[in-house]
Design a protein around this motif. Structure first.
Motif, PDB file in Angstrom:
ATOM      1  N   THR A 177      19.882 -57.081  -2.496  1.00 29.02           N
ATOM      2  CA  THR A 177      21.238 -57.237  -2.946  1.00 29.02           C
ATOM      3  C   THR A 177      21.298 -56.939  -4.428  1.00 29.02           C
ATOM      4  O   THR A 177      20.175 -57.038  -5.105  1.00 29.02           O
ATOM      5  N   VAL A 178      22.477 -56.277  -5.049  1.00 24.23           N
ATOM      6  CA  VAL A 178      22.328 -55.733  -6.266  1.00 24.23           C
ATOM      7  C   VAL A 178      23.997 -56.179  -6.639  1.00 24.23           C
ATOM      8  O   VAL A 178      25.145 -56.202  -6.386  1.00 24.23           O
ATOM      9  N   VAL A 179      23.744 -56.268  -8.241  1.00 24.61           N
ATOM     10  CA  VAL A 179      25.045 -56.586  -9.216  1.00 24.61           C
ATOM     11  C   VAL A 179      24.909 -55.181 -10.077  1.00 24.61           C
ATOM     12  O   VAL A 179      23.954 -55.335 -10.865  1.00 24.61           O
ATOM     13  N   PRO A 240      24.867 -66.759  -3.563  1.00 27.45           N
ATOM     14  CA  PRO A 240      24.529 -68.208  -4.115  1.00 27.45           C
ATOM     15  C   PRO A 240      23.093 -68.159  -4.554  1.00 27.45           C
ATOM     16  O   PRO A 240      22.547 -69.136  -5.065  1.00 27.45           O
ATOM     17  N   ASP A 241      22.277 -67.254  -4.102  1.00 31.47           N
ATOM     18  CA  ASP A 241      20.688 -67.413  -4.016  1.00 31.47           C
ATOM     19  C   ASP A 241      20.353 -66.443  -5.184  1.00 31.47           C
ATOM     20  O   ASP A 241      19.238 -66.118  -5.721  1.00 31.47           O
ATOM     21  N   GLY A 242      21.375 -65.881  -5.872  1.00 32.45           N
ATOM     22  CA  GLY A 242      21.062 -64.932  -7.003  1.00 32.45           C
ATOM     23  C   GLY A 242      21.033 -63.382  -6.456  1.00 32.45           C
ATOM     24  O   GLY A 242      20.692 -63.330  -5.227  1.00 32.45           O
ATOM     25  N   ALA A 243      20.855 -62.562  -7.343  1.00 37.76           N
ATOM     26  CA  ALA A 243      20.652 -60.866  -7.015  1.00 37.76           C
ATOM     27  C   ALA A 243      19.471 -60.659  -6.911  1.00 37.76           C
ATOM     28  O   ALA A 243      18.518 -61.073  -7.720  1.00 37.76           O
ATOM     29  N   ASP A 244      18.867 -59.719  -5.976  1.00 35.58           N
ATOM     30  CA  ASP A 244      17.688 -59.167  -6.271  1.00 35.58           C
ATOM     31  C   ASP A 244      17.683 -58.125  -7.337  1.00 35.58           C
ATOM     32  O   ASP A 244      16.346 -58.315  -7.792  1.00 35.58           O
ATOM     33  N   GLN A 257      22.471 -60.900 -21.214  1.00 37.63           N
ATOM     34  CA  GLN A 257      22.112 -62.158 -20.824  1.00 37.63           C
ATOM     35  C   GLN A 257      22.643 -62.528 -19.253  1.00 37.63           C
ATOM     36  O   GLN A 257      22.009 -62.968 -18.602  1.00 37.63           O
ATOM     37  N   GLN A 258      23.924 -62.010 -18.983  1.00 35.60           N
ATOM     38  CA  GLN A 258      24.591 -62.260 -17.767  1.00 35.60           C
ATOM     39  C   GLN A 258      23.714 -61.682 -16.674  1.00 35.60           C
ATOM     40  O   GLN A 258      23.413 -62.099 -15.630  1.00 35.60           O
ATOM     41  N   ALA A 259      23.104 -60.544 -17.002  1.00 37.27           N
ATOM     42  CA  ALA A 259      22.344 -59.690 -16.012  1.00 37.27           C
ATOM     43  C   ALA A 259      21.080 -60.704 -15.554  1.00 37.27           C
ATOM     44  O   ALA A 259      20.647 -60.605 -14.376  1.00 37.27           O
ATOM     45  N   VAL A 260      20.532 -61.156 -16.652  1.00 40.43           N
ATOM     46  CA  VAL A 260      19.274 -61.972 -16.279  1.00 40.43           C
ATOM     47  C   VAL A 260      19.664 -63.347 -15.641  1.00 40.43           C
ATOM     48  O   VAL A 260      19.146 -63.723 -14.592  1.00 40.43           O
ATOM     49  N   ASP A 261      20.870 -63.995 -16.104  1.00 39.23           N
ATOM     50  CA  ASP A 261      21.125 -65.133 -15.485  1.00 39.23           C
ATOM     51  C   ASP A 261      21.768 -65.107 -13.886  1.00 39.23           C
ATOM     52  O   ASP A 261      21.639 -65.903 -13.357  1.00 39.23           O
ATOM     53  N   GLY A 267      13.832 -61.726  -8.919  1.00 36.70           N
ATOM     54  CA  GLY A 267      14.651 -60.514  -9.362  1.00 36.70           C
ATOM     55  C   GLY A 267      14.532 -59.732 -10.343  1.00 36.70           C
ATOM     56  O   GLY A 267      13.600 -60.220 -11.072  1.00 36.70           O
ATOM     57  N   GLN A 268      14.932 -58.389 -10.449  1.00 39.68           N
ATOM     58  CA  GLN A 268      14.720 -57.707 -11.716  1.00 39.68           C
ATOM     59  C   GLN A 268      16.137 -57.144 -12.406  1.00 39.68           C
ATOM     60  O   GLN A 268      17.151 -56.906 -11.707  1.00 39.68           O
ATOM     61  N   ALA A 269      16.275 -57.157 -13.542  1.00 42.42           N
ATOM     62  CA  ALA A 269      17.461 -56.822 -14.446  1.00 42.42           C
ATOM     63  C   ALA A 269      16.886 -55.630 -15.107  1.00 42.42           C
ATOM     64  O   ALA A 269      16.140 -55.717 -15.622  1.00 42.42           O
TER      65      ALA A 269
END
Length: 355
Positions: A177-179, A240-244, A257-261, A267-269
């Motif tokens: 998963t990616v944001v 809900p489990d956060g992004a990979d 900061q959002q990318a880390v949160d 996960g990797q930012a």
């Protein structure tokens, strides 16, 4: 010849530039088209310090006009896409397959141009905003003649950086998963990189809701309007489990900061946006003990000779979008209008032409 220079006060289009002939291991390229990237504007606004005066531009494509001694992989008449940041090919970093880390490519701008007897620096070893430019042979990557040069022009920075960040740096795997924070020129290439990698859920976040259609076309499965209340909550409702993987493509510390949160466990930012050189970001240190990582990424961790050939093949197979990146072309004389459109987010990529 025509070109765009910046003298520390304002960028201007001039018609009296001169460029020297290519020396050993160099190539003279007649530029047909050049992409206008935020990095060029960051030199103008001071975000990226650079010696001046300089000829701007670092993303272009054209036709080989002349080669210097020792150049064998291209010849006059060949179509080429130009890469940024020439690498030496012989240092330890180059030998490890990390040409973007070559120490000889950083902080040593040449001055192959002159105007009225005054030497001008070359931006990012490239200066694609000139009718002709001299580059190191390793920067001139041959491409098939059927690839439109206006489309090939955007490979050298936007595509190498965005797609490369996914495939080379983050190494996104099938089903992950990616944001992507920021759906501009770099962000769109991250989106299509995630699509090519086989990511399952790809969330684009941008403050301009008009970008949703384009973001989805490039690979987003979801779009979150960053101007609406509760951006983080909206993304967490999707993941809900956060992004990979998260990719910050804007260059703002609050978004870093959002990318880390937004990361899940392991996960990797990946940081792609360019904030001011003295910018500092903060994050909750304890969250990193869930095997989270913050990764810097220079130029998509790319190997331009390999990656440009790969991306042009994917383009010809219909898997990589290039034509769709070019929102509008401008004659080089309309640089000011192109810069204004880029600054206000009206285009995915503006391309200057020298036809």
């Amino acid at each position: 010849m025509r070109g765009v220079i910046f003298d520390g006060e304002r960028p201007q289009v001039v018609d009296d530039l001169e460029v020297r002939p290519p020396g050993p291991g160099e190539v003279l390229v007649a530029i047909a088209a050049a992409g206008l990237c935020h990095s060029d504007l960051s030199v103008v606004d001071g975000t990226i310090p650079y010696p001046l005066p300089a000829v701007l531009g670092h993303e272009g494509a054209g036709v080989v006009a002349e080669t210097g001694p020792g150049v064998t992989h291209v010849a006059p008449g060949d179509h080429v896409a130009l890469s940024t940041l020439a690498n030496c090919g012989t240092c330890g970093e180059c030998d490890r397959g990390r040409p973007t880390m070559c120490r000889l490519s950083i902080g040593r701008p040449g001055r192959p141009f002159s105007r009225r007897g005054t030497p001008l620096h070359q931006f990012a070893a490239n200066s694609a905003f000139a009718e002709r430019t001299v580059v190191k042979a390793v920067q001139a990557v041959p491409i098939p003649a059927e690839v439109p040069l206006t489309s090939a022009a955007v490979i050298g920075c936007g595509v190498l950086t965005g797609v490369g960040a996914v495939l080379n740096r983050a190494r996104v795997r099938h089903g992950e998963t990616v944001v992507v924070i920021g759906a501009g020129g770099i962000g769109l290439n991250v989106l299509q990189g995630a699509r090519i990698a086989g990511a399952s859920t790809v969330v684009a976040v941008d403050a301009n809701p008009a970008k949703e259609t384009t973001a989805r076309r490039f690979g987003a499965t979801h779009f979150v309007d960053a101007t609406a209340p509760g951006t983080l909550a909206a993304v967490r409702a999707i993941l809900p489990d956060g992004a990979d993987h998260t990719f910050e493509c804007v260059g703002r510390t609050a978004l870093i900061q959002q990318a880390v949160d937004l990361l899940g466990r392991h996960g990797q930012a990946v940081l792609l946006g360019v904030p001011p050189a003295d910018a500092r970001a903060s994050f909750l240190v304890s969250s990193l003990y869930l095997d989270k990582s913050i990764l810097g990424c220079r130029y998509g961790s790319s190997r331009p000779q390999h990656d440009i050939a790969l991306y042009t093949r994917l383009y010809r197979e219909g898997r990589l979008l290039l034509d769709e990146l070019v929102t509008r072309t401008y004659p080089v004389e309309d640089f000011a209008k192109a810069a204004e459109d880029v600054h206000h987010g009206r285009v995915a990529r503006a391309v200057l032409t020298f036809l």
